[in-house]
Enzyme design. Structure first.
Site, PDB file in Angstrom:
ATOM      1  N   ARG A   1      -3.756  -9.877   4.988  1.00 30.37           N
ATOM      2  CA  ARG A   1      -4.055  -9.703   3.770  1.00 30.37           C
ATOM      3  C   ARG A   1      -2.999  -9.202   2.844  1.00 30.37           C
ATOM      4  O   ARG A   1      -2.454  -8.333   3.014  1.00 30.37           O
ATOM      5  CB  ARG A   1      -5.165  -9.189   3.800  1.00 30.37           C
TER       6      ARG A   1
ATOM      7  N   LYS B   1       0.794  -1.255  -0.019  1.00 32.03           N
ATOM      8  CA  LYS B   1       0.030  -0.168  -0.111  1.00 32.03           C
ATOM      9  C   LYS B   1       0.986   1.320  -0.125  1.00 32.03           C
ATOM     10  O   LYS B   1       1.960   1.150   0.264  1.00 32.03           O
ATOM     11  CB  LYS B   1      -0.847  -0.203   1.171  1.00 32.03           C
TER      12      LYS B   1
HETATM   13  N1  LIG Z   1     -10.399  -6.177   4.291  1.00 33.86           N
HETATM   14  C1  LIG Z   1      -9.954  -5.489   3.528  1.00 33.86           C
HETATM   15  N2  LIG Z   1     -10.098  -5.644   2.372  1.00 33.86           N
HETATM   16  C2  LIG Z   1      -9.323  -4.984   1.561  1.00 33.86           C
HETATM   17  N3  LIG Z   1      -9.342  -4.738   0.162  1.00 33.86           N
HETATM   18  C3  LIG Z   1      -8.349  -3.996  -0.357  1.00 33.86           C
HETATM   19  S1  LIG Z   1      -8.188  -3.620  -1.830  1.00 33.86           S
HETATM   20  C4  LIG Z   1      -6.783  -2.347  -1.914  1.00 33.86           C
HETATM   21  C5  LIG Z   1      -5.251  -3.127  -1.760  1.00 33.86           C
HETATM   22  O1  LIG Z   1      -4.430  -2.656  -1.540  1.00 33.86           O
HETATM   23  O2  LIG Z   1      -5.375  -4.525  -1.881  1.00 33.86           O
HETATM   24  C6  LIG Z   1      -6.687  -1.536  -2.974  1.00 33.86           C
HETATM   25  C7  LIG Z   1      -6.939  -0.107  -2.952  1.00 33.86           C
HETATM   26  C8  LIG Z   1      -7.169   0.260  -4.023  1.00 33.86           C
HETATM   27  C9  LIG Z   1      -6.857   0.001  -5.554  1.00 33.86           C
HETATM   28  C10 LIG Z   1      -6.602  -1.346  -5.415  1.00 33.86           C
HETATM   29  C11 LIG Z   1      -6.555  -2.394  -4.368  1.00 33.86           C
HETATM   30  N4  LIG Z   1      -7.487  -3.544   0.823  1.00 33.86           N
HETATM   31  C12 LIG Z   1      -8.243  -4.005   1.827  1.00 33.86           C
HETATM   32  C13 LIG Z   1      -7.892  -4.232   3.216  1.00 33.86           C
HETATM   33  O3  LIG Z   1      -7.038  -3.532   3.652  1.00 33.86           O
HETATM   34  N5  LIG Z   1      -8.682  -4.804   3.955  1.00 33.86           N
END
Ligand SMILES: Nc1nc2[nH]c(S[C@@H](C(=O)O)c3ccccc3)nc2c(=O)[nH]1
Length: 275
Positions: free
Chosen positions: A257, A223
């Protein structure tokens, strides 16, 4: 944690967190370079994660990239369902990352074991979609919506406000008849938070987990907070992400995750051996 057909063993003291592998079936998912948008490549990725020791597979068809409009539900289903059907008997619990109540219902009928709602079940339809099921649930905090959440995140007290939201969401789900044994909570790193907010939330993970009295899921893999601290682009954030995974485990995270399953599994094995 009760997840449909699976009862996931959570170490009481968070000593051995479960590894949730990210399976993006989105052409624009920022960290996969969109290479997993085909069914066969998604299945290949899932197979790789399983041989790497993944505990749960989180399948997401909608990119929640800041500034991106919501995906039409037909498109989300067209991407998601073939992967779900193909993996439903893979032997690992399948989580579905969606905000859409209709997608939740379809996913549960297609064999999903867990619903991961980045919208934190704020919609009554989402609560209804899971109330009568026996799937696991992840309640994640997000301030506002993906379209605008990163414009100017602001909190008077980020720990209190995030914890307060999660507690209210748990109460709403409990009122709807959802057993606590099905629920885990997640502060939602990067979802309506700036770096300061993310760091503060991370440092307070154990306090939040103890205040809520529920298993904690943590998602920081690759992230922007990792990038802001290391200066690395997405493709070079594995080391930072592994370090963060270990720190999350030290703070009692029950599920982590991640994109890099093999690396995280190894790092957690070393942590366990050296603790
Ligand atoms: N529960 C839970 N579900 C999640 N889904 C995601 S998507 C995020 C990423 O970086 O994977 C993301 C954000 C923006 C664009 C692509 C992917 N992040 C989480 C989290 O932090 N917790």
């Amino acid at each position: 944690l009760q997840c449909g057909r699976y009862d996931l063993p959570l170490a009481e003291d968070g000593s051995r967190p479960l590894v949730m592998g990210i399976l993006n079936v989105t052409p624009d998912s920022f960290s996969d370079g969109g290479r997993f948008n085909l069914l066969e490549s998604a299945l290949g990725h899932a197979e790789q994660m399983m041989s790497d020791g993944v505990d749960i597979i989180d399948i997401g068809a909608e990119s929640t990239r800041p500034g991106v409009r919501a995906l039409p539900v037909e498109e989300e289903l067209r991407r998601l369902l073939p992967v779900l059907y193909a993996l439903r008997d893979c032997g690992k619990p399948l989580s579905v990352d969606t905000r859409n109540p209709l997608v939740m219902r379809e996913a549960l009928m297609a064999g999903a074991d867990m619903i991961n709602d980045v919208n934190g079940f704020r919609s009554a339809q989402a609560v209804d979609a899971v109330a009568e099921a026996d799937c696991g649930l992840c309640i994640m905090h997000m301030q506002n919506d993906p379209e605008n959440m990163q414009l100017a995140p602001h909190y008077d007290d980020v720990i209190a406000e995030v914890s307060g939201f999660l507690q209210q969401a748990v109460d709403r789900l409990s009122t709807a008849g959802v057993a606590r044994a099905r629920i885990c909570v997640d502060p939602g790193f990067g979802f309506g938070k700036n770096l300061e907010h993310n760091l503060q939330l991370f440092k307070n993970l154990r306090a939040m987990k103890e205040a809520l009295g529920l298993p904690m899921l943590v998602g920081v893999s690759r992230k922007s907070m990792i990038g802001q601290v290391t200066g690395r682009p997405v493709a070079e954030r594995m080391a930072g992400s592994l370090a963060a995974a270990l720190m999350a485990a030290d703070r009692g995270a029950d599920i982590i995750r991640v994109h890099d399953v093999a690396g995280t599994v190894d790092a957690l094995k070393i942590r366990h051996a050296l603790t």
